[in-house]
Design a protein around this motif. Structure first.
Motif, PDB file in Angstrom:
ATOM      1  N   LEU A  58      29.627   8.313  -8.436  1.00 18.30           N
ATOM      2  CA  LEU A  58      28.862   7.876  -7.269  1.00 18.30           C
ATOM      3  C   LEU A  58      27.413   8.364  -7.342  1.00 18.30           C
ATOM      4  O   LEU A  58      26.470   7.618  -7.055  1.00 18.30           O
ATOM      5  N   ALA A  59      27.230   9.620  -7.719  1.00 23.82           N
ATOM      6  CA  ALA A  59      25.874  10.167  -7.835  1.00 23.82           C
ATOM      7  C   ALA A  59      25.093   9.448  -8.926  1.00 23.82           C
ATOM      8  O   ALA A  59      23.896   9.169  -8.777  1.00 23.82           O
ATOM      9  N   LEU A  60      25.777   9.106 -10.024  1.00 24.71           N
ATOM     10  CA  LEU A  60      25.099   8.430 -11.123  1.00 24.71           C
ATOM     11  C   LEU A  60      24.685   7.012 -10.719  1.00 24.71           C
ATOM     12  O   LEU A  60      23.585   6.553 -11.063  1.00 24.71           O
ATOM     13  N   GLU A  61      25.551   6.317  -9.991  1.00 24.04           N
ATOM     14  CA  GLU A  61      25.194   4.971  -9.523  1.00 24.04           C
ATOM     15  C   GLU A  61      23.994   5.023  -8.579  1.00 24.04           C
ATOM     16  O   GLU A  61      23.101   4.170  -8.644  1.00 24.04           O
ATOM     17  N   ALA A  62      23.957   6.018  -7.692  1.00 23.60           N
ATOM     18  CA  ALA A  62      22.822   6.155  -6.777  1.00 23.60           C
ATOM     19  C   ALA A  62      21.533   6.441  -7.538  1.00 23.60           C
ATOM     20  O   ALA A  62      20.464   5.905  -7.214  1.00 23.60           O
ATOM     21  N   ALA A  63      21.611   7.284  -8.568  1.00 21.10           N
ATOM     22  CA  ALA A  63      20.422   7.593  -9.363  1.00 21.10           C
ATOM     23  C   ALA A  63      19.923   6.372 -10.114  1.00 21.10           C
ATOM     24  O   ALA A  63      18.709   6.103 -10.165  1.00 21.10           O
ATOM     25  N   THR A  64      20.853   5.609 -10.673  1.00 24.16           N
ATOM     26  CA  THR A  64      20.462   4.398 -11.404  1.00 24.16           C
ATOM     27  C   THR A  64      19.794   3.388 -10.480  1.00 24.16           C
ATOM     28  O   THR A  64      18.776   2.779 -10.830  1.00 24.16           O
ATOM     29  N   GLU A  65      20.363   3.197  -9.284  1.00 28.67           N
ATOM     30  CA  GLU A  65      19.785   2.265  -8.326  1.00 28.67           C
ATOM     31  C   GLU A  65      18.404   2.722  -7.866  1.00 28.67           C
ATOM     32  O   GLU A  65      17.495   1.902  -7.655  1.00 28.67           O
ATOM     33  N   SER A  66      18.200   4.012  -7.721  1.00 30.41           N
ATOM     34  CA  SER A  66      16.900   4.530  -7.286  1.00 30.41           C
ATOM     35  C   SER A  66      15.826   4.256  -8.321  1.00 30.41           C
ATOM     36  O   SER A  66      14.699   3.877  -7.970  1.00 30.41           O
ATOM     37  N   THR A  67      16.144   4.436  -9.585  1.00 30.51           N
ATOM     38  CA  THR A  67      15.148   4.140 -10.627  1.00 30.51           C
ATOM     39  C   THR A  67      14.832   2.642 -10.661  1.00 30.51           C
ATOM     40  O   THR A  67      13.671   2.253 -10.876  1.00 30.51           O
ATOM     41  N   ARG A  68      15.842   1.810 -10.437  1.00 32.17           N
ATOM     42  CA  ARG A  68      15.597   0.366 -10.429  1.00 32.17           C
ATOM     43  C   ARG A  68      14.657  -0.021  -9.290  1.00 32.17           C
ATOM     44  O   ARG A  68      13.721  -0.804  -9.466  1.00 32.17           O
ATOM     45  N   ARG A  69      14.898   0.524  -8.087  1.00 32.19           N
ATOM     46  CA  ARG A  69      14.040   0.216  -6.942  1.00 32.19           C
ATOM     47  C   ARG A  69      12.625   0.750  -7.139  1.00 32.19           C
ATOM     48  O   ARG A  69      11.642   0.086  -6.772  1.00 32.19           O
ATOM     49  N   ALA A  70      12.487   1.933  -7.721  1.00 37.51           N
ATOM     50  CA  ALA A  70      11.153   2.485  -7.975  1.00 37.51           C
ATOM     51  C   ALA A  70      10.381   1.604  -8.945  1.00 37.51           C
ATOM     52  O   ALA A  70       9.184   1.342  -8.758  1.00 37.51           O
ATOM     53  N   SER A  71      11.069   1.116  -9.974  1.00 40.55           N
ATOM     54  CA  SER A  71      10.406   0.231 -10.940  1.00 40.55           C
ATOM     55  C   SER A  71       9.957  -1.066 -10.261  1.00 40.55           C
ATOM     56  O   SER A  71       8.854  -1.569 -10.522  1.00 40.55           O
ATOM     57  N   THR A  72      10.787  -1.595  -9.354  1.00 35.73           N
ATOM     58  CA  THR A  72      10.430  -2.823  -8.642  1.00 35.73           C
ATOM     59  C   THR A  72       9.196  -2.613  -7.769  1.00 35.73           C
ATOM     60  O   THR A  72       8.307  -3.475  -7.700  1.00 35.73           O
TER      61      THR A  72
ATOM     62  N   ASP B  80       0.814  -1.224   0.000  1.00 40.19           N
ATOM     63  CA  ASP B  80       0.000   0.000   0.000  1.00 40.19           C
ATOM     64  C   ASP B  80       0.847   1.273   0.000  1.00 40.19           C
ATOM     65  O   ASP B  80       0.362   2.337  -0.406  1.00 40.19           O
ATOM     66  N   VAL B  81       2.097   1.209   0.468  1.00 44.25           N
ATOM     67  CA  VAL B  81       2.954   2.414   0.469  1.00 44.25           C
ATOM     68  C   VAL B  81       3.873   2.448  -0.740  1.00 44.25           C
ATOM     69  O   VAL B  81       4.681   3.376  -0.876  1.00 44.25           O
ATOM     70  N   ASN B  82       3.788   1.473  -1.624  1.00 41.83           N
ATOM     71  CA  ASN B  82       4.697   1.420  -2.768  1.00 41.83           C
ATOM     72  C   ASN B  82       4.624   2.652  -3.660  1.00 41.83           C
ATOM     73  O   ASN B  82       5.664   3.172  -4.082  1.00 41.83           O
ATOM     74  N   PRO B  83       3.431   3.156  -4.014  1.00 43.96           N
ATOM     75  CA  PRO B  83       3.403   4.347  -4.879  1.00 43.96           C
ATOM     76  C   PRO B  83       4.114   5.547  -4.249  1.00 43.96           C
ATOM     77  O   PRO B  83       4.845   6.272  -4.948  1.00 43.96           O
ATOM     78  N   ARG B  84       3.894   5.762  -2.954  1.00 42.56           N
ATOM     79  CA  ARG B  84       4.537   6.899  -2.305  1.00 42.56           C
ATOM     80  C   ARG B  84       6.064   6.732  -2.264  1.00 42.56           C
ATOM     81  O   ARG B  84       6.814   7.670  -2.558  1.00 42.56           O
ATOM     82  N   GLU B  85       6.518   5.535  -1.915  1.00 48.72           N
ATOM     83  CA  GLU B  85       7.952   5.307  -1.873  1.00 48.72           C
ATOM     84  C   GLU B  85       8.576   5.396  -3.263  1.00 48.72           C
ATOM     85  O   GLU B  85       9.690   5.908  -3.419  1.00 48.72           O
ATOM     86  N   ALA B  86       7.870   4.916  -4.286  1.00 46.73           N
ATOM     87  CA  ALA B  86       8.392   5.006  -5.649  1.00 46.73           C
ATOM     88  C   ALA B  86       8.536   6.452  -6.077  1.00 46.73           C
ATOM     89  O   ALA B  86       9.525   6.835  -6.723  1.00 46.73           O
ATOM     90  N   GLU B  87       7.556   7.287  -5.721  1.00 47.74           N
ATOM     91  CA  GLU B  87       7.646   8.701  -6.081  1.00 47.74           C
ATOM     92  C   GLU B  87       8.841   9.373  -5.395  1.00 47.74           C
ATOM     93  O   GLU B  87       9.543  10.183  -6.010  1.00 47.74           O
TER      94      GLU B  87
END
Length: 449
Positions: free
Chosen positions: A201-215, A167-174
């Motif tokens: 380092l910033a680019l790796e963090a951004a890439t990982e964030s998009t991956r987690r949001a998609s999951t 139920d909190v997935n949409p908020r966390e993804a945003e």
């Protein structure tokens, strides 16, 4: 004789050809390794510029070690061409060492550069990756409203406990998408400022964030499918459980079976009525556990029914017989300490150990315990019989040791009149009487079984 010298000449020619080939290989390996060091030095400079010094420490250290060992190879090669004459063995040894050093240098550089290959490739593609992160953020952000609508639709069918995992997935993804967007901007600014290590380092963090949001967003859609599958499976298990309860009524009604049936009936009774928001996952888990418990209880009951439980009086008789045989063996061995060997003492010690284990198994002294549960009787009887068997063996071995220690020959027997009169074999008769009594006890034990 001519054949011998001809063979020797051919062998020398073959060895000279091998030495020439080895010298050629050494020269080629030296050139290739030196060129590889030059290329790797250029790659190291680029990697340090793109990734920073910390990310390239291992490659830098490996390159320094290779240069040192390659210097040794050059010195050996120089000795091959100085003014001092060399033997064939000396040249062969040096060239083999040169080839070995060059091969080692190539292996080290291959290993260290391979470890950085992916990072270097990402660094070279940084502008493309930043653009990809921003495109992913835009695409995923458009899916957030749909995920919220899906959660609202699921809330009308499933309980809050069931929806707690999504139920909190949409908020966390945003939130993650916002962080990814910020990370991409930071990476771009750091690259422009020449701070490549921070940019990566910033680019790796951004890439990982998009991956987690998609999951997280995918999990919302997956939950709806899995919930429907769980409801379908739950209906089938409910039907099977009711049939299992009917079958269980015809099985041996042991306490375990009765408790398992009650647990399964409780799980079925706890199912909500139609139209009530449910948690199909929790209900499915409870029913599965209850079914598994009932299956295990029925299997145990069937096994017990196939193997009759010994009556309590039989178990007590086996314990009494074991104690009686153990006491006799203990007394005989204690009365002839100087004559008893290791075998008899070992059997007695093992019998006493098993007897102690029997008390621990029953939770009270076996000789005085009045109630032994049905689940413990078979094991208790087996342990008691083991004690009796070991004690009987100890007594037999003790008799053997006593007989072998008795003075032999005319006028030297224990039953000889010179030793106090009486008939020969008096000790054997005593031991025979003891053993006979034990055998009778064992026979009676078998009758009670």
């Amino acid at each position: 004789m001519a054949g011998f010298w001809g063979k020797r000449k051919r062998e020398n020619l073959e060895l000279q050809a091998q030495d020439a080939d080895l010298a050629k290989r050494a020269g080629a390996a030296l050139v290739a390794a030196d060129e590889r060091v030059r290329v790797t030095s250029d790659e190291l400079a680029f990697a340090e510029a793109e990734l920073g010094h910390d990310a390239t420490v291992e490659l830098s250290e490996g390159l320094a070690a290779v240069r040192e060992h390659l210097g040794e190879a050059f010195r050996l090669n120089q000795l091959n061409y100085d003014e001092i004459p060399d033997t064939a063995d000396e040249l062969r040894t040096r060239n083999a060492r040169i080839v070995q050093l060059c091969d080692w240098a190539e292996d080290v550089l291959d290993e260290r550069t391979a470890a950085l290959a992916d990072k270097i490739a990402r660094a070279r593609r940084a502008p493309e990756i930043i653009a990809g992160v921003r495109a992913d953020v835009t695409r995923l952000r458009a899916l957030v409203p749909h995920a919220r609508e899906t959660i609202e639709r699921l809330a009308a069918r499933y309980s809050r406990e069931a929806l707690a995992q999504v139920d909190v997935n949409p908020r966390e993804a945003e939130q993650l998408l916002g962080f990814a967007e910020h990370g991409a901007a930071v990476a771009e600014r750091r690259r422009e400022a020449g701070q490549r290590e921070q940019a990566n380092l910033a680019l790796e963090a951004a890439t990982e964030s998009t991956r987690r949001a998609s999951t997280l967003l995918d999990a919302v859609e997956t939950f709806e499918i899995e919930a429907l599958r769980a409801e379908s499976t739950l209906a089938a298990i409910v039907e099977d459980s009711r049939g299992d309860l009917v079958v269980a009524q015809r099985e041996p009604q042991t306490p375990a079976v009765t408790a398992a049936m009650a647990e399964l009936q409780g799980a079925l009774a706890a199912l909500p009525a139609a139209g009530v928001n449910t948690d199909p996952f929790a209900q499915l888990t409870r029913l599965r556990d209850a079914n598994a418990g009932l299956d295990a209880a029925i299997a145990a009951a069937r096994e017990r029914a196939a193997r009759p439980i010994p009556p309590l009086e039989h178990v007590h008789h086996a314990i009494d017989d074991a104690d009686r045989q153990l006491a006799v063996a203990r007394d005989v061995i204690a009365g002839h300490r100087g004559w008893i060997g290791a075998d008899a003492r070992t059997r007695l010690a093992e019998a006493e150990r098993v007897r102690i284990d029997l008390d621990h198994f029953l939770g009270a002294p076996a000789a005085t315990v009045s109630v032994i549960g049905e689940d413990h009787r078979e094991q208790a009887m087996a342990m008691a019989r083991r004690v009796a068997h070991l004690a009987a063996e100890a007594l037999q071995l003790a008799k053997r040791d006593i007989d072998s220690s008795r003075p032999q020959g005319p006028g030297g027997g224990w039953g000889d009149p010179g030793w106090g009169g009486g008939r020969r074999g008096g000790s054997s008769d005593v031991m025979g009487g003891i053993l006979g009594g034990l055998v009778i006890g064992s026979v009676l034990d078998g009758i009670f079984d």
